[in-house]
Scaffold this motif. Structure first.
Motif, short mmCIF file in Angstrom:
data_model
loop_
_atom_site.label_atom_id
_atom_site.label_comp_id
_atom_site.label_asym_id
_atom_site.label_seq_id
_atom_site.Cartn_x
_atom_site.Cartn_y
_atom_site.Cartn_z
N VAL A 104 0.85 -1.19 0.00
CA VAL A 104 0.00 0.00 0.00
C VAL A 104 0.89 1.24 0.00
O VAL A 104 1.94 1.27 0.64
CB VAL A 104 -0.98 -0.01 1.21
CG1 VAL A 104 -0.24 0.00 2.55
CG2 VAL A 104 -1.96 1.15 1.13
N GLY A 122 0.08 -1.05 12.77
CA GLY A 122 -1.25 -1.67 12.70
C GLY A 122 -1.20 -3.09 12.15
O GLY A 122 -1.83 -4.00 12.70
N TYR A 123 -0.46 -3.28 11.06
CA TYR A 123 -0.33 -4.63 10.48
C TYR A 123 0.37 -5.57 11.47
O TYR A 123 0.05 -6.74 11.56
CB TYR A 123 0.42 -4.60 9.15
CG TYR A 123 -0.46 -4.31 7.94
CD1 TYR A 123 -1.09 -5.35 7.24
CD2 TYR A 123 -0.67 -3.01 7.49
CE1 TYR A 123 -1.88 -5.09 6.13
CE2 TYR A 123 -1.47 -2.75 6.38
CZ TYR A 123 -2.07 -3.79 5.71
OH TYR A 123 -2.86 -3.54 4.61
N ALA A 125 0.17 -5.26 14.71
CA ALA A 125 -0.79 -5.49 15.81
C ALA A 125 -1.84 -6.54 15.44
O ALA A 125 -2.29 -7.30 16.30
CB ALA A 125 -1.47 -4.17 16.20
N THR A 126 -2.24 -6.58 14.17
CA THR A 126 -3.25 -7.57 13.76
C THR A 126 -2.59 -8.93 13.48
O THR A 126 -3.29 -9.90 13.22
CB THR A 126 -3.99 -7.13 12.48
OG1 THR A 126 -3.04 -6.96 11.42
CG2 THR A 126 -4.76 -5.84 12.69
N LYS A 128 -0.91 -9.55 10.85
CA LYS A 128 -0.88 -9.77 9.41
C LYS A 128 0.52 -9.58 8.82
O LYS A 128 0.74 -9.86 7.64
CB LYS A 128 -1.87 -8.83 8.71
CG LYS A 128 -3.33 -9.25 8.90
CD LYS A 128 -4.27 -8.35 8.13
CE LYS A 128 -5.68 -8.91 8.13
NZ LYS A 128 -6.62 -8.09 7.36
N ASN B 115 -7.60 -1.89 1.18
CA ASN B 115 -6.39 -1.48 1.91
C ASN B 115 -6.75 -0.45 2.97
O ASN B 115 -6.20 -0.47 4.08
CB ASN B 115 -5.33 -0.93 0.95
CG ASN B 115 -4.68 -2.05 0.16
OD1 ASN B 115 -5.17 -2.41 -0.90
ND2 ASN B 115 -3.62 -2.64 0.70
N GLU B 118 -8.08 -2.26 5.87
CA GLU B 118 -6.99 -2.89 6.64
C GLU B 118 -6.21 -1.87 7.47
O GLU B 118 -5.75 -2.19 8.57
CB GLU B 118 -6.02 -3.64 5.71
CG GLU B 118 -6.50 -5.05 5.38
CD GLU B 118 -5.38 -5.95 4.85
OE1 GLU B 118 -4.44 -5.42 4.23
OE2 GLU B 118 -5.48 -7.17 5.05
N VAL B 119 -6.06 -0.67 6.94
CA VAL B 119 -5.39 0.38 7.73
C VAL B 119 -6.24 0.71 8.97
O VAL B 119 -5.72 0.83 10.09
CB VAL B 119 -5.12 1.63 6.86
CG1 VAL B 119 -4.68 2.82 7.72
CG2 VAL B 119 -4.04 1.32 5.82
N GLU B 121 -8.38 -1.30 10.39
CA GLU B 121 -8.25 -2.50 11.25
C GLU B 121 -6.99 -2.39 12.13
O GLU B 121 -7.02 -2.74 13.31
CB GLU B 121 -8.17 -3.74 10.36
CG GLU B 121 -8.14 -5.07 11.08
CD GLU B 121 -7.94 -6.25 10.12
OE1 GLU B 121 -7.12 -6.12 9.16
OE2 GLU B 121 -8.60 -7.28 10.30
N GLY B 122 -5.91 -1.91 11.54
CA GLY B 122 -4.65 -1.75 12.27
C GLY B 122 -4.76 -0.71 13.38
O GLY B 122 -4.32 -0.94 14.51
N TYR B 123 -5.34 0.44 13.07
CA TYR B 123 -5.51 1.49 14.09
C TYR B 123 -6.45 1.00 15.20
O TYR B 123 -6.25 1.31 16.38
CB TYR B 123 -6.05 2.78 13.48
CG TYR B 123 -4.98 3.71 12.91
CD1 TYR B 123 -4.36 4.66 13.72
CD2 TYR B 123 -4.59 3.63 11.58
CE1 TYR B 123 -3.39 5.51 13.21
CE2 TYR B 123 -3.62 4.48 11.06
CZ TYR B 123 -3.02 5.42 11.88
OH TYR B 123 -2.05 6.26 11.37
N ALA B 125 -6.70 -2.14 16.09
CA ALA B 125 -5.95 -3.16 16.83
C ALA B 125 -4.97 -2.55 17.83
O ALA B 125 -4.74 -3.10 18.90
CB ALA B 125 -5.21 -4.07 15.85
N THR B 126 -4.39 -1.39 17.47
CA THR B 126 -3.45 -0.75 18.40
C THR B 126 -4.17 0.08 19.45
O THR B 126 -3.53 0.60 20.36
CB THR B 126 -2.47 0.19 17.65
OG1 THR B 126 -3.24 1.20 16.97
CG2 THR B 126 -1.62 -0.55 16.64
N LYS B 128 -5.52 2.91 18.84
CA LYS B 128 -5.36 4.34 18.54
C LYS B 128 -6.61 4.96 17.94
O LYS B 128 -6.66 6.18 17.75
CB LYS B 128 -4.18 4.53 17.57
CG LYS B 128 -2.82 4.35 18.23
CD LYS B 128 -1.69 4.63 17.26
CE LYS B 128 -0.36 4.71 18.00
NZ LYS B 128 0.76 5.01 17.10
N VAL B 179 -10.95 -9.42 6.45
CA VAL B 179 -10.50 -8.65 5.28
C VAL B 179 -9.06 -9.06 4.99
O VAL B 179 -8.27 -9.31 5.91
CB VAL B 179 -10.64 -7.13 5.51
CG1 VAL B 179 -9.83 -6.66 6.70
CG2 VAL B 179 -10.26 -6.34 4.26
N SER B 180 -8.75 -9.15 3.73
CA SER B 180 -7.43 -9.60 3.33
C SER B 180 -7.03 -8.92 2.03
O SER B 180 -7.87 -8.74 1.13
CB SER B 180 -7.51 -11.12 3.13
OG SER B 180 -6.28 -11.61 2.68
#
Lengths: 314, 314
Positions: A104, A122-123, A125-126, A128, B115, B118-119, B121-123, B125-126, B128, B179-180
């Motif tokens: 990305v 983030g990636y 943390a998940t 992935k 994408n 997924e970004v 999802e990362g925020y 997961a942390t 934030k 999501v992938s």
């Protein structure tokens, strides 16, 4: 999160201030006084955002402490794209020939470095990704108007690559203790002070003073906050690496924080403003100085506006 | 992750196929046979990636089940930027006037939607962010060459806004089960089959067939994989929403998966290829049909290349 390797690339061609004397009647002294810039690099014909990013990552690959095939995420960052479809991240994947990993490209102008780090965070943390590559590359001279007396002399081209892991790989890894970013698109003259509108008016900075004032304020504030959040004070800081926009901004930020000027590291004097790659290239250039336990804050500010800070423990 | 609200915007002006008959001698029948497209929308003078994105998010705000001030992350996505410094995400922050939240614009061409998810999802997961806004906007006609017989007739303009939370907000939320995404920048003619080089050759699709073949393959594969990963089979699928690139691609993906054609939802017939916004607009248009427990897969493929799939439980 750990930085396992950081590498940089700048093009061969040097453009001294005299070039702008001939072009725009701006003297060497005038440019140095206002910006600290003595020269900048310019991509050659055939070079672009992709080729420079790949050159930076090639340097890093030479001494990467794991096989390139372990890279499982690529994040590109640029506001001066060569291609917005086959993006910088795609181009790096093409070069590395690693299939089926997330790629990305991200952009918050000159502050993209730290947004890219947050995307990696983030990636991680998940679960992935475990080994990420960030490639920062700016081909400012592909878009800037060198005849523009207000900003034509500011820009340089360059790139950096940052190889990161979710766990420590070696004892020379740089540990990222904390990273934080914020947008300030609703502040000051954010929509118009500096813009790059590829299909319309091009790349201009009509309100440089608004950028200057906000950059000084936000980078000082972000630095203080990231240290406090992690239980440190300004006295604990070994080096400060601000976004390389203007040497006067760097000095102003250091002054506002009561830091001795020599603690603030720079490359703008000989590279100009290399956008989101600038601060990363500073890390690459200075990492030999870093001693175990040193604390380094990278702080960024981007036109648009957005800002951030990252605390590194060496 | 939950989608609390999804909204869309398309410009007023309709461009029927006849327009390209006059321009490029391409008949209505010829265009429909090859692409399924009958008409597309074109941004008016004064409209751009930012204004369309903001129009889409305004629609969503009208019935958002929480105050806009709770939004704590903005992700913009576009490959047709109005401004690469004051980016789409910055512009949305400016409109919403919410200070000091992370904003970032991302891009993997037509696959950016997933994408961006997924970004987020990362925020999430942390920790934030808890309430994110994704704005997808494409101003294809600002860059496309309408005289290009190969691809000038494909593109349309449009935008979508997706409001997401890390926890369920209401019983009409769409639950994202998985999501992938993946890059395929090292596959086929990825570097050159479709490109948008703002400072060089512009926006062209010299190798449409390579895009077509890979889009069919990757979207079918991603759909199967995301269902299997979540313990479902193709028989469990209620609707498939592929990236809106070409109606023949959509039909081909459905056929490869042995899905009845009516399970594959489309808007390309009247909107053309609206880039990363297309699939999100399809969700917005069809959400009234979704029943509790329905399973929907969104699958995307972008020039460059990159791909992805997202499993939604209604």
């Amino acid at each position: 999160m750990y930085i396992n390797k950081i590498s940089g690339y700048v093009p061969h061609d040097r453009i001294p201030n005299d070039y702008f004397k001939n072009l725009n009647d701006l003297s060497d002294e005038w440019i140095i006084e206002r910006t600290g810039i003595k020269e900048r690099r310019k991509a050659s014909v055939g070079e672009n955002t992709h080729t420079m990013g790949i050159e930076a990552l090639k340097v890093g690959l030479e001494s990467l402490p794991y096989p390139k095939e372990e890279i499982d995420l690529i994040v590109g960052a640029t506001y001066t794209p060569y291609d917005t479809i086959f993006t910088l991240a795609h181009a790096c994947q093409h070069f590395l020939d690693i299939s089926d990993i997330p790629v990305v490209s991200v952009n918050t102008a000159c502050s993209s470095f730290l947004n890219a780090v947050e995307v990696v965070e983030g990636y991680f943390a998940t679960g992935k990704a475990k080994r990420a590559l960030i490639v920062l590359s700016e081909h400012n001279t592909a878009y800037s108007d060198e005849h523009d007396k207000k900003s034509g002399h500011l820009w340089g081209d360059g790139a950096a690559a940052i190889f990161m892991s979710n766990e420590r790989v070696s004892n020379v890894d740089l540990a990222i203790k904390s990273v934080s970013t914020g947008g300030a698109g609703n502040i000051g003259k954010a929509p118009e002070s500096v813009y790059l509108r590829p299909a319309n008016e091009g790349f201009k900075m009509p309100f440089g003073k608004d950028v200057f004032l906000n950059a000084c304020q936000y980078m000082a504030k972000s630095t203080k906050e990231i240290l406090e959040k992690s239980g440190y004070s300004l006295e604990d800081l070994t080096y400060l690496i601000p976004h390389q926009a203007n040497l006067r901004i760097t000095k102003n930020v250091a002054k506002n924080l009561n830091l001795p000027e020599e603690k603030a590291l720079s490359n703008i004097q000989y590279l100009g403003n290399t956008g989101c790659a600038g601060a990363a290239i500073v890390i690459e250039e200075n990492q030999h100085k870093f001693k175990k336990g040193d604390l380094v804050v990278v702080t960024v500010f981007g036109g648009g506006y957005s800002y951030g800070a990252m605390l590194i423990e060496c």
